[in-house]
Scaffold this motif. Sequence first.
Motif, mmCIF file in Angstrom:
data_model
loop_
_atom_site.group_PDB
_atom_site.id
_atom_site.type_symbol
_atom_site.label_atom_id
_atom_site.label_comp_id
_atom_site.label_asym_id
_atom_site.label_seq_id
_atom_site.Cartn_x
_atom_site.Cartn_y
_atom_site.Cartn_z
ATOM 1 N N LEU A 17 5.684 -2.235 -11.288
ATOM 2 C CA LEU A 17 4.512 -1.408 -11.537
ATOM 3 C C LEU A 17 4.898 0.036 -11.780
ATOM 4 C CD1 LEU A 17 2.067 -2.902 -8.876
ATOM 5 C CD2 LEU A 17 1.849 -3.101 -11.355
ATOM 6 N N ASP A 18 5.938 0.499 -11.109
ATOM 7 C CA ASP A 18 6.399 1.887 -11.318
ATOM 8 C C ASP A 18 6.840 2.106 -12.756
ATOM 9 O OD1 ASP A 18 5.910 2.636 -8.745
ATOM 10 O OD2 ASP A 18 7.964 2.356 -8.032
ATOM 11 N N THR B 289 3.211 2.530 -17.226
ATOM 12 C CA THR B 289 2.360 3.727 -17.287
ATOM 13 C C THR B 289 0.962 3.324 -17.695
ATOM 14 O OG1 THR B 289 2.984 4.114 -19.588
ATOM 15 C CG2 THR B 289 4.292 5.196 -17.880
ATOM 16 N N THR C 125 -7.888 -4.538 -10.488
ATOM 17 C CA THR C 125 -7.695 -3.539 -11.534
ATOM 18 C C THR C 125 -8.555 -3.871 -12.745
ATOM 19 O OG1 THR C 125 -6.095 -2.444 -12.985
ATOM 20 C CG2 THR C 125 -5.704 -4.774 -12.517
ATOM 21 N N ILE D 265 2.507 1.745 -3.600
ATOM 22 C CA ILE D 265 1.676 2.182 -4.719
ATOM 23 C C ILE D 265 0.975 3.499 -4.423
ATOM 24 C CG2 ILE D 265 1.337 -0.163 -5.574
ATOM 25 C CD1 ILE D 265 -1.492 -0.075 -4.426
ATOM 26 N N GLY D 266 0.789 3.814 -3.121
ATOM 27 C CA GLY D 266 0.157 5.068 -2.743
ATOM 28 C C GLY D 266 -1.261 5.173 -3.294
ATOM 29 N N PRO D 267 -1.863 6.371 -3.208
ATOM 30 C CA PRO D 267 -3.185 6.573 -3.822
ATOM 31 C C PRO D 267 -3.081 6.354 -5.333
ATOM 32 C CG PRO D 267 -2.628 8.369 -2.321
ATOM 33 C CD PRO D 267 -1.377 7.574 -2.511
ATOM 34 N N SER D 268 -3.947 5.514 -5.860
ATOM 35 C CA SER D 268 -3.843 5.170 -7.276
ATOM 36 C C SER D 268 -5.214 4.878 -7.844
ATOM 37 C CB SER D 268 -2.936 3.939 -7.450
ATOM 38 O OG SER D 268 -2.999 3.446 -8.776
ATOM 39 N N ASP D 269 -5.458 5.374 -9.057
ATOM 40 C CA ASP D 269 -6.713 5.036 -9.726
ATOM 41 C C ASP D 269 -6.586 3.742 -10.520
ATOM 42 O OD1 ASP D 269 -5.106 5.856 -11.789
ATOM 43 O OD2 ASP D 269 -6.389 7.519 -12.428
ATOM 44 N N ARG D 270 -5.413 3.113 -10.434
ATOM 45 C CA ARG D 270 -5.208 1.843 -11.129
ATOM 46 C C ARG D 270 -5.866 0.690 -10.378
ATOM 47 N NH1 ARG D 270 0.852 0.225 -11.962
ATOM 48 N NH2 ARG D 270 0.739 1.861 -13.529
ATOM 49 N N GLU E 190 0.827 -1.204 0.000
ATOM 50 C CA GLU E 190 0.000 0.000 0.000
ATOM 51 C C GLU E 190 0.865 1.261 0.000
ATOM 52 O OE1 GLU E 190 -4.039 -1.482 2.369
ATOM 53 O OE2 GLU E 190 -2.307 -0.737 3.498
#
Length: 354
Positions: free
Chosen positions: A349-350, A353, A299, A282-287, A279
């Motif tokens: 994942l980083d 894109t 996802t 990845i932080g806040p993510s819309d993915r 968590e």
Amino acid sequence: MSSYYSIDHLPGRTIQFEGQDYLFFSGTAYLGMAQNPAFQALLAEGMARYGTMFGSSRNGNLQLSIYEEAEAQLTAFAKAEAALTLSSGMLAGQAVVSWLKAQGLGFLYGPKAHPAIWQDPNTSLPTLSFADWTAQLPELVAAAATPHVVIALNSLDALCSMRYSFDWVNQLPEGPDITLLVDDSHGLGVIGPEGSGIGPMIPRRPNVRLIVTASLAKAMGMPGGVIFADPKTLQSIRHTAFFGACSPIPPAYLYAFGRAQTLYRTAFDRLQANIARFESRIGPSDRFQHIPAYPVFYTEQDQLYSYLLANRILIYSFAYPTPADKPNTRIVISALHQPEDIEQLADCLDGKTG
């Protein structure tokens, strides 16, 4: 739809395929008990004592005390009133449904309710969101054709990692008798206080009888199922022909479970640490769609499966519950993963894109 791959060993934090190691972020063995050496050793002790199977009815004239002992421990684990074990989660659900169906009760199903708690194989489930469905429940219960209605639903949406609030239970009508039947297969061992499951988090009402069913083959690492309810309800289910004709869960697993409470607590803490690490990365993510502190990260970007596979990371992605359904793509964290596994996944994942 993703391709299917065949291997000849049990997945752990990694799998081997075509001579290469892949990180494995899939499956439902959330606590990693099937690959836990200490749990395997306890299981070996259990098999030395009880063999591989007890081929008898639980209602027979010769009974093994390990069942009552383990059911008492499961009751304490889930902070429930009582427990009854069966040989699978599907069977646990259907034993309850068969018992309720024989009483002529009406059923109301929640969105995506698991087939284990269906009354009919052709059951049609509501397509509303969970919030919209629960908003209609008081009216649906009041309009039910039977004076006693069953509300059958899952404890959460494990496919899409969405939490279900049960505050709506307090808004149900006070008049009719209601049975709340909840499948907690993806919650037991993972959610609730110390992994105790959904039971302690559901409000209690005088006219609402709570029955929780669950597979033990997911977080708990055992081939079996369990029903949690009040003792009178479980005694009545136990006296049905449906239960009496069932083969029981292999007793060696219950022997191991009873002696593995420290292992479960350690695995739960390890799982929570792994989830927190991912968590934070990845932080806040819309993915991803994700319940905080829950091991599933859903996802809608199905192409993520192919990208990670090319980087030797296998995640969950296939049509469920039938081959005609849309592929469900999600990352599943387990207690088996090492910190460097989480970091490798996040680093990969980083670099992706979109």
